[in-house]
Enzyme design. Structure first.
Site, PDB file in Angstrom:
ATOM      1  CG  ASP A  14      32.334  41.077  47.464  1.00  0.00           C
ATOM      2  OD1 ASP A  14      31.946  39.900  47.586  1.00  0.00           O
ATOM      3  OD2 ASP A  14      31.927  41.833  46.565  1.00  0.00           O
TER       4      ASP A  14
ATOM      5  CD  GLU B 261      32.434  36.938  39.110  1.00  0.00           C
ATOM      6  OE1 GLU B 261      33.202  37.301  38.204  1.00  0.00           O
ATOM      7  OE2 GLU B 261      32.815  36.731  40.273  1.00  0.00           O
TER       8      GLU B 261
END
Lengths: 281, 218
Positions: free
Chosen positions: A11, A130
């Site tokens: 990330d 997600e």
């Protein structure tokens, strides 16, 4: 041989590799290209980059990073975050990505999946789901790196995305992400049992045994973040740039509770010992 | 034999392919390829790479539109080094079952077929991942760019369709996926092609490029 891929998930926020818990409270860990090289040399099967603020700023800022990484890392590179159009995909592939991961733009406009699959081929298009479990037991999909509630059923959405032409689905459990409690095997199993394309399990890996759980839940590939990053930090000098973000965590040399750091090499060794087919160097 | 400075490598550009990683792999060995769809550039090249990602029928119609079918065939038959990657292997065959029946370049006998998926056995399609390459029942391996690679090396594959070669003599390696054992690379005189992506197969994949170059450049 049908092997299970081990993917290093990075990330990225601005110039830094970051890691949060439940996709929030981001800590700065260092420079993503330095971690990337380490993972490549250790035998990572793929590198997956997520620009965690791209949807918020409506642009992906990882082009330079990807071009840099593509010069030394000869394995597949997948990039997600803020990919909204055919043109965005073109630019990312031109920068050196092999695949793009799309969440927000695909939920808002599912036909983007079929259009993109037609232009670039299904295997270039990864759909990122997600999901978070609700009190009634259902899973709902979120966008904007876990910030926005959509009300869309995550399992049905994954199925629709596969039917529209997604080449694979990366499933992130927002509930387990960054916690080290293990993959959300119920979520993985529900999605992998209904889609005919490969499913990448992401979110929650905290010890090697979690790999077996995910395989039993029918994951076709596994993505790891915290465990790998903390292993890197434990074994290398810090590469963090001081200018930006929350580096307190690194400075205080804080310890980890639920997460026992392990490396790509440890993962492959565990898989080999447990008869889970995987690539070895 | 030419050296690095006057060696002309052309990567055929016909639209949809992602060429960056192939170019990068060549540059690792100091070779600056030219990316082109120009007939004369292809004709005058010392070696050609036909890459490819995407659908067979769309690729063939792009080649047709750009008038590249004859130039590619001529080059492949000229005896000069020719390398196909992924869809670039498929296109060499006679026909594909991908989205109806499409005619290919017809340089290799056989056809392109779809992997079966089987949800009960968790057999997914496409194959996206690393798989083994094993020797075929001939001595192609030793005379190919795989000569320094151990049998059973892992390479990176991305595909839903596979090649069914009629002539066992052109098969260079075999790979098994979802219960199908298929032809994962071919060698026929100057024509070398892989189903996997050597440029995405780590250091071993790069070694394949190195070996291919070392046979054709001083």
């Amino acid at each position: 041989m049908n092997t299970v891929r081990c993917i290093a998930r990075l990330d990225v926020k601005g110039p830094n590799l970051v890691k949060g818990i439940h996709l929030e409270g981001l800590r700065v860990l260092g420079r993503p290209e330095v971690f990337s090289e380490y993972y490549y040399k250790q035998g990572a099967d793929e590198l997956f980059y997520q620009d965690v603020v791209a949807s918020l700023y409506e642009r992906n800022g990882l082009h330079d990073l990807i071009s840099k990484v593509a010069k030394f890392s000869f394995i597949p590179l997948t990039v997600g975050g803020g990919i909204r159009s055919i043109d965005d995909i073109k630019k990312m592939l031109k920068a050196g990505a092999d695949k793009v991961a799309i969440n927000t733009a695909a939920i808002n406009n599912p036909s983007l999946i079929s259009e993109a699959a037609e232009v670039f081929g299904s295997s270039t298009i990864v759909i990122a789901v997600e999901a978070s479990k609700q009190s009634d037991g259902s899973y709902l999909a979120y966008t904007d790196n876990g910030r926005e509630h959509t009300g869309v059923d995550a399992i049905k959405w994954a199925q629709q995305a596969a039917e529209l032409g997604a080449g694979e689905i990366v499933v992130t459990s927002i509930d387990n992400e960054g916690t080290g409690v293990g993959f959300d095997t119920e979520l993985i199993n529900k999605i992998s049992s209904t889609v005919s394309v490969p499913v990448i399990a992401h979110g929650g890996a905290g010890k090697p045994e979690h790999i077996t759980d995910a395989i039993e839940a029918k994951a076709n590939a596994l993505a790891f973040a915290s465990v790998l990053h903390y292993d890197y930090i434990a074994n290398n000098d810090s590469s963090a740039s001081e200018e930006e973000g929350n580096t307190e965590f690194l400075k205080k040399n804080m310890s980890f509770n639920k997460i026992k750091p392990f490396s790509i090499k440890d993962i492959k060794k565990y898989m080999h010992n447990n008869n889970i087919p995987c690539r070895t160097l | 034999m030419k050296n690095k400075d006057n060696f002309k490598l052309t990567i055929i550009d016909y639209g949809s392919s992602n060429l960056y990683s192939v170019i990068n792999a060549c540059k690792t060995f100091g070779i600056e390829p030219e990316v082109s769809s120009d007939h004369n550039t292809i004709k005058n090249a010392d070696a050609v790479i036909l890459p490819g990602v995407g659908a067979f029928n769309e690729a063939m119609s792009n080649l047709q539109r750009l008038g590249l079918i004859e130039p590619i065939k001529e080059f492949a038959q000229s005896g000069k080094p020719f390398m196909g990657i992924c869809l670039g292997l498929h296109l060499l065959f006679e026909r594909s079952a991908e989205f109806g029946n499409t005619e290919g370049l017809g340089l290799i006998k056989g056809s392109i077929k779809k992997f079966p998926s089987n949800m009960e056995q968790n057999f997914k399609v496409p194959q996206i991942g690393w798989n083994l390459i094993n020797k075929a029942d001939n001595n192609n391996w030793e005379k190919s760019p795989f000569s320094t690679i151990k049998e059973g090396a892992f390479m990176y594959f991305v595909h839903s369709f596979y090649a069914d070669a009629e002539d066992p003599e052109v098969i260079l390696s075999k790979t098994k996926f979802n219960d199908v054992t298929y032809c994962s690379s071919i060698l026929k005189n100057n024509i070398f092609a892989t189903q996997f992506h050597p440029e995405k197969s780590g250091d071993l994949g790069l070694e394949i490029y190195k070996n291919w170059f070392s046979n054709i450049i001083q």
